[in-house]
Motif scaffolding. Structure first.
Motif, PDB file in Angstrom:
ATOM      1  N   ARG A 116      56.423  48.270  58.406  1.00 50.07           N
ATOM      2  CA  ARG A 116      55.849  47.308  59.153  1.00 50.07           C
ATOM      3  C   ARG A 116      56.619  46.250  59.897  1.00 50.07           C
ATOM      4  NH1 ARG A 116      52.590  47.168  54.337  1.00 50.07           N
ATOM      5  NH2 ARG A 116      53.952  45.642  53.528  1.00 50.07           N
ATOM      6  N   ASN A 117      57.794  46.010  59.478  1.00 51.62           N
ATOM      7  CA  ASN A 117      58.855  45.072  59.849  1.00 51.62           C
ATOM      8  C   ASN A 117      59.423  45.711  61.070  1.00 51.62           C
ATOM      9  OD1 ASN A 117      58.567  43.086  57.927  1.00 51.62           O
ATOM     10  ND2 ASN A 117      60.160  43.940  56.494  1.00 51.62           N
ATOM     11  N   LEU A 118      59.815  47.171  60.979  1.00 55.15           N
ATOM     12  CA  LEU A 118      60.398  47.741  62.208  1.00 55.15           C
ATOM     13  C   LEU A 118      59.310  47.562  63.392  1.00 55.15           C
ATOM     14  CD1 LEU A 118      62.204  50.503  60.529  1.00 55.15           C
ATOM     15  CD2 LEU A 118      63.320  48.256  61.607  1.00 55.15           C
ATOM     16  N   THR A 119      58.045  48.109  63.065  1.00 56.55           N
ATOM     17  CA  THR A 119      56.917  48.124  63.865  1.00 56.55           C
ATOM     18  C   THR A 119      56.917  46.610  64.786  1.00 56.55           C
ATOM     19  OG1 THR A 119      55.836  49.593  62.872  1.00 56.55           O
ATOM     20  CG2 THR A 119      54.423  48.740  64.211  1.00 56.55           C
ATOM     21  N   GLY A 120      56.817  45.501  63.815  1.00 49.35           N
ATOM     22  CA  GLY A 120      56.911  44.108  64.416  1.00 49.35           C
ATOM     23  C   GLY A 120      57.871  43.831  65.412  1.00 49.35           C
TER      24      GLY A 120
ATOM     25  N   PHE B  11      57.821  43.345  69.576  1.00 47.72           N
ATOM     26  CA  PHE B  11      58.556  42.050  69.965  1.00 47.72           C
ATOM     27  C   PHE B  11      59.283  42.317  71.252  1.00 47.72           C
ATOM     28  CE2 PHE B  11      62.237  39.433  70.011  1.00 47.72           C
ATOM     29  CZ  PHE B  11      61.422  37.911  70.575  1.00 47.72           C
ATOM     30  N   LEU B  12      60.297  43.632  71.020  1.00 52.57           N
ATOM     31  CA  LEU B  12      61.320  43.887  71.968  1.00 52.57           C
ATOM     32  C   LEU B  12      60.537  44.559  73.089  1.00 52.57           C
ATOM     33  CD1 LEU B  12      63.994  45.456  69.582  1.00 52.57           C
ATOM     34  CD2 LEU B  12      63.942  43.175  70.581  1.00 52.57           C
ATOM     35  N   ALA B  13      59.580  45.240  73.048  1.00 62.30           N
ATOM     36  CA  ALA B  13      58.715  45.864  74.157  1.00 62.30           C
ATOM     37  C   ALA B  13      58.230  44.457  74.969  1.00 62.30           C
ATOM     38  CB  ALA B  13      57.525  46.597  73.581  1.00 62.30           C
TER      39      ALA B  13
ATOM     40  N   VAL C 176      59.109  43.851  78.735  1.00 61.27           N
ATOM     41  CA  VAL C 176      57.892  43.818  80.015  1.00 61.27           C
ATOM     42  C   VAL C 176      57.900  42.641  80.788  1.00 61.27           C
ATOM     43  CG1 VAL C 176      55.474  43.994  80.560  1.00 61.27           C
ATOM     44  CG2 VAL C 176      56.577  45.669  78.992  1.00 61.27           C
ATOM     45  N   THR C 177      58.133  41.734  79.888  1.00 61.11           N
ATOM     46  CA  THR C 177      58.015  40.043  80.445  1.00 61.11           C
ATOM     47  C   THR C 177      58.977  39.807  81.604  1.00 61.11           C
ATOM     48  OG1 THR C 177      56.939  39.235  78.372  1.00 61.11           O
ATOM     49  CG2 THR C 177      58.126  37.768  79.970  1.00 61.11           C
ATOM     50  N   VAL C 178      60.261  40.369  81.099  1.00 62.67           N
ATOM     51  CA  VAL C 178      61.625  40.306  82.135  1.00 62.67           C
ATOM     52  C   VAL C 178      61.331  41.156  83.302  1.00 62.67           C
ATOM     53  CG1 VAL C 178      64.020  40.351  82.284  1.00 62.67           C
ATOM     54  CG2 VAL C 178      62.853  39.348  80.282  1.00 62.67           C
ATOM     55  N   ARG C 179      60.936  42.403  82.937  1.00 64.04           N
ATOM     56  CA  ARG C 179      61.001  43.343  84.112  1.00 64.04           C
ATOM     57  C   ARG C 179      59.819  43.150  85.005  1.00 64.04           C
ATOM     58  NH1 ARG C 179      65.930  45.602  84.194  1.00 64.04           N
ATOM     59  NH2 ARG C 179      66.437  46.680  82.186  1.00 64.04           N
TER      60      ARG C 179
ATOM     61  N   PRO D  14      65.946  43.076  76.517  1.00 60.17           N
ATOM     62  CA  PRO D  14      66.608  43.420  75.255  1.00 60.17           C
ATOM     63  C   PRO D  14      67.496  44.746  75.574  1.00 60.17           C
ATOM     64  CG  PRO D  14      64.282  43.927  75.411  1.00 60.17           C
ATOM     65  CD  PRO D  14      64.477  42.877  76.528  1.00 60.17           C
ATOM     66  N   SER D  15      67.129  45.524  76.675  1.00 61.87           N
ATOM     67  CA  SER D  15      67.829  46.670  76.824  1.00 61.87           C
ATOM     68  C   SER D  15      69.372  46.280  77.323  1.00 61.87           C
ATOM     69  CB  SER D  15      67.230  47.581  77.925  1.00 61.87           C
ATOM     70  OG  SER D  15      66.910  46.750  78.996  1.00 61.87           O
ATOM     71  N   VAL D  16      69.422  45.246  77.853  1.00 64.32           N
ATOM     72  CA  VAL D  16      70.688  44.751  78.277  1.00 64.32           C
ATOM     73  C   VAL D  16      71.522  44.084  77.270  1.00 64.32           C
ATOM     74  CG1 VAL D  16      72.085  43.386  79.763  1.00 64.32           C
ATOM     75  CG2 VAL D  16      70.229  44.387  80.667  1.00 64.32           C
ATOM     76  N   VAL D  17      70.678  43.226  76.445  1.00 67.05           N
ATOM     77  CA  VAL D  17      71.444  42.625  75.313  1.00 67.05           C
ATOM     78  C   VAL D  17      71.846  43.396  74.150  1.00 67.05           C
ATOM     79  CG1 VAL D  17      70.774  40.725  73.522  1.00 67.05           C
ATOM     80  CG2 VAL D  17      69.856  40.240  75.889  1.00 67.05           C
ATOM     81  N   LEU D  18      71.109  44.292  73.961  1.00 69.29           N
ATOM     82  CA  LEU D  18      71.230  45.355  72.824  1.00 69.29           C
ATOM     83  C   LEU D  18      72.574  46.269  73.315  1.00 69.29           C
ATOM     84  CD1 LEU D  18      67.838  46.436  71.540  1.00 69.29           C
ATOM     85  CD2 LEU D  18      69.443  44.922  70.518  1.00 69.29           C
TER      86      LEU D  18
END
Length: 255
Positions: free
Chosen positions: A6-10, A14-16, A20-23, A35-39
């Motif tokens: 559940r934690n990983l799903t949340g 959030f990361l998705a 999407v918000t940035v792209r 997050p793809s850049v930050v990670l």
């Protein structure tokens, strides 16, 4: 496992949403990298020897500060919790000092001890003392009077009453205070490195990354690593608490 999933799903959702918000252009990438850049930067920093030295500097300052806070707060809490006269005499100054934000003391601390590692350690100690101190005092207030009377009837001295009755009873409360202080001390160490400057530390790295060109990807990556360090510290203390005080409901309630 269901809780972990559940934690990983949340986290994945959030990361998705962040990506999407940035792209989609709702938020400009130069202000909030995806997050793809930050990670990717997180992975790079974890392989950077210079940054790892910054992490070690922050963690070492945290460990020293927490150790000093425990060494001060536990004996002081035992005295204040067991000697009413001392507790009443010091109540005004304790209640005056406790609400003062630690970051507000940065100029004073730099003036007194300088701007080196001593500054962040001093401020972290000051902030970390209070949860341990008050948990110790509270624990002594909650001792069953029957235990104290039984110990007195057996001829137990005041010192042994404190060490053999009071301290074992207070230990789970004290450890809970240590867990709370662990998070607070880390926040103060990183904050002082950022606000007051430091030769080494995560906060100093974030300050340098945010200056000049303003590498927000590095700032966010370092912030995530600082959060990861905090998570690992809290998780380690939580596991240690369950191992040492599994019989107590105090540490279980906090977890």
């Amino acid at each position: 496992m269901p809780r972990v999933l559940r934690n990983l799903t949340g986290l994945a959702v959030f990361l998705a949403l962040w990506e999407v918000t940035v792209r989609s252009g709702i938020v400009q990438e130069r202000f909030l990298p995806p997050p793809s850049v930050v990670l990717g930067q997180v992975a790079g920093l974890l392989g950077d020897e210079s940054f790892l030295r910054d992490v070690i500097a922050s963690v070492l300052a945290w460990a020293i500060a927490l150790g000093i806070a425990v060494a001060i707060a536990v004996p002081a809490g035992l005295v204040l919790g067991s000697v009413p006269l001392v507790r009443v005499a010091t109540r005004a100054i304790v209640e005056f000092l406790r609400p003062i934000p630690s970051v507000a003391l940065i100029p004073l601390v730099i003036l007194v001890v300088g701007g080196g590692p001593e500054a962040k350690i001093t401020l972290a100690v000051y902030a970390a003392i209070w949860p341990i101190l008050y948990n110790t005092i509270y624990a002594l207030d909650e001792i069953d009077p029957l235990l104290l009377e039984t110990a007195r009837s057996c001829g137990t001295s005041k010192v042994r009453m404190l060490t053999d009755v009071g301290l074992p009873h207070a230990a789970p409360f004290i450890f809970t205070g240590i867990r709370l202080s662990g998070a607070i001390a880390l926040i103060l160490v990183v904050s002082t490195e950022f606000l007051a400057g430091a030769s080494r530390g995560i906060g100093n790295f974030i300050l340098e990354a945010s200056s000049g060109a303003g590498r927000m990807d590095l700032v966010l990556a370092a912030t995530l690593i600082a959060g990861l360090v905090g998570f690992l510290i809290n998780d380690g203390l939580e596991r240690l608490g369950r191992k040492l005080f599994g019989w107590s409901t105090i540490t279980a309630d906090v977890t």
